[in-house]
Design a protein around this motif. Sequence first.
Motif, short mmCIF file in Angstrom:
data_model
loop_
_atom_site.label_atom_id
_atom_site.label_comp_id
_atom_site.label_asym_id
_atom_site.label_seq_id
_atom_site.Cartn_x
_atom_site.Cartn_y
_atom_site.Cartn_z
N ARG A 222 0.82 -1.22 0.00
CA ARG A 222 0.00 0.00 0.00
C ARG A 222 0.85 1.27 0.00
O ARG A 222 0.36 2.33 -0.33
N ASP A 223 2.12 1.14 0.37
CA ASP A 223 3.03 2.29 0.32
C ASP A 223 3.44 2.62 -1.11
O ASP A 223 4.08 3.63 -1.36
N TYR A 224 3.09 1.73 -2.04
CA TYR A 224 3.43 1.89 -3.45
C TYR A 224 2.15 1.72 -4.28
O TYR A 224 1.98 0.71 -4.96
N PRO A 225 1.22 2.68 -4.22
CA PRO A 225 -0.10 2.50 -4.84
C PRO A 225 -0.08 2.36 -6.35
O PRO A 225 -0.99 1.78 -6.92
N GLU A 226 0.94 2.83 -7.02
CA GLU A 226 1.00 2.72 -8.48
C GLU A 226 1.78 1.48 -8.89
O GLU A 226 2.57 1.50 -9.81
N ASN A 227 1.53 0.37 -8.21
CA ASN A 227 2.26 -0.87 -8.48
C ASN A 227 1.55 -1.71 -9.53
O ASN A 227 0.41 -1.46 -9.89
N LYS A 228 2.26 -2.71 -10.00
CA LYS A 228 1.69 -3.70 -10.92
C LYS A 228 2.33 -5.04 -10.59
O LYS A 228 3.56 -5.14 -10.51
N SER B 210 6.06 -22.14 -17.13
CA SER B 210 6.37 -22.09 -18.56
C SER B 210 6.45 -20.65 -19.07
O SER B 210 6.75 -20.43 -20.24
N GLY B 211 6.16 -19.69 -18.20
CA GLY B 211 6.21 -18.29 -18.58
C GLY B 211 4.89 -17.70 -19.01
O GLY B 211 4.81 -16.54 -19.38
N LYS B 212 3.82 -18.49 -18.97
CA LYS B 212 2.49 -18.00 -19.35
C LYS B 212 1.98 -17.05 -18.27
O LYS B 212 1.96 -17.38 -17.09
N VAL B 213 1.56 -15.86 -18.68
CA VAL B 213 1.04 -14.87 -17.75
C VAL B 213 -0.34 -15.31 -17.27
O VAL B 213 -1.25 -15.54 -18.06
N MET B 214 -0.48 -15.46 -15.96
CA MET B 214 -1.74 -15.88 -15.34
C MET B 214 -2.60 -14.68 -14.94
O MET B 214 -3.82 -14.75 -14.95
N ALA B 215 -1.93 -13.59 -14.56
CA ALA B 215 -2.65 -12.39 -14.13
C ALA B 215 -1.72 -11.19 -14.16
O ALA B 215 -0.53 -11.32 -13.88
N GLU B 216 -2.28 -10.04 -14.50
CA GLU B 216 -1.60 -8.76 -14.37
C GLU B 216 -2.53 -7.88 -13.54
O GLU B 216 -3.65 -7.61 -13.96
N ILE B 217 -2.07 -7.48 -12.37
CA ILE B 217 -2.93 -6.76 -11.44
C ILE B 217 -2.29 -5.41 -11.13
O ILE B 217 -1.21 -5.35 -10.55
N GLU B 218 -2.97 -4.35 -11.54
CA GLU B 218 -2.49 -3.01 -11.23
C GLU B 218 -3.08 -2.56 -9.90
O GLU B 218 -4.19 -2.93 -9.54
N GLU B 219 -2.30 -1.79 -9.17
CA GLU B 219 -2.71 -1.28 -7.86
C GLU B 219 -3.07 -2.40 -6.90
O GLU B 219 -4.09 -2.37 -6.22
N TYR B 220 -2.22 -3.41 -6.82
CA TYR B 220 -2.40 -4.54 -5.90
C TYR B 220 -2.51 -3.97 -4.50
O TYR B 220 -1.71 -3.13 -4.08
#
Length: 84
Positions: free
Chosen positions: A39-45, A52-62
């Motif tokens: 939460r100290d880094y609100p502009e996170n991703k 295998s390198g397959k992207v499962m999720a991309e979550i901005e502002e975790y």
Amino acid sequence: SVTVRIANDEGAALPVRVHQAVSPNGDGINDFLMIEGVRDYPENKVTIFDKSGKVMAEIEEYDNRNNVFPGGRTVRDGTYYYYL
């Protein structure tokens, strides 16, 4: 590409700590990927990917509340990796 280096005294706790265990079975324990201090880094991703390198999720502002992994999504047992 951006390189971020954290300078701190040797042995000092880092400002962000990622809990390594996730067991989304609804028991309230480790149901999602917990990231202390995020939460100290609100502009996170956070990007989660499988072995295998397959992207499962991309979550901005975790935030450990509304924007989490797996966020109610069913994923198979296994090893997953993250990039924060």
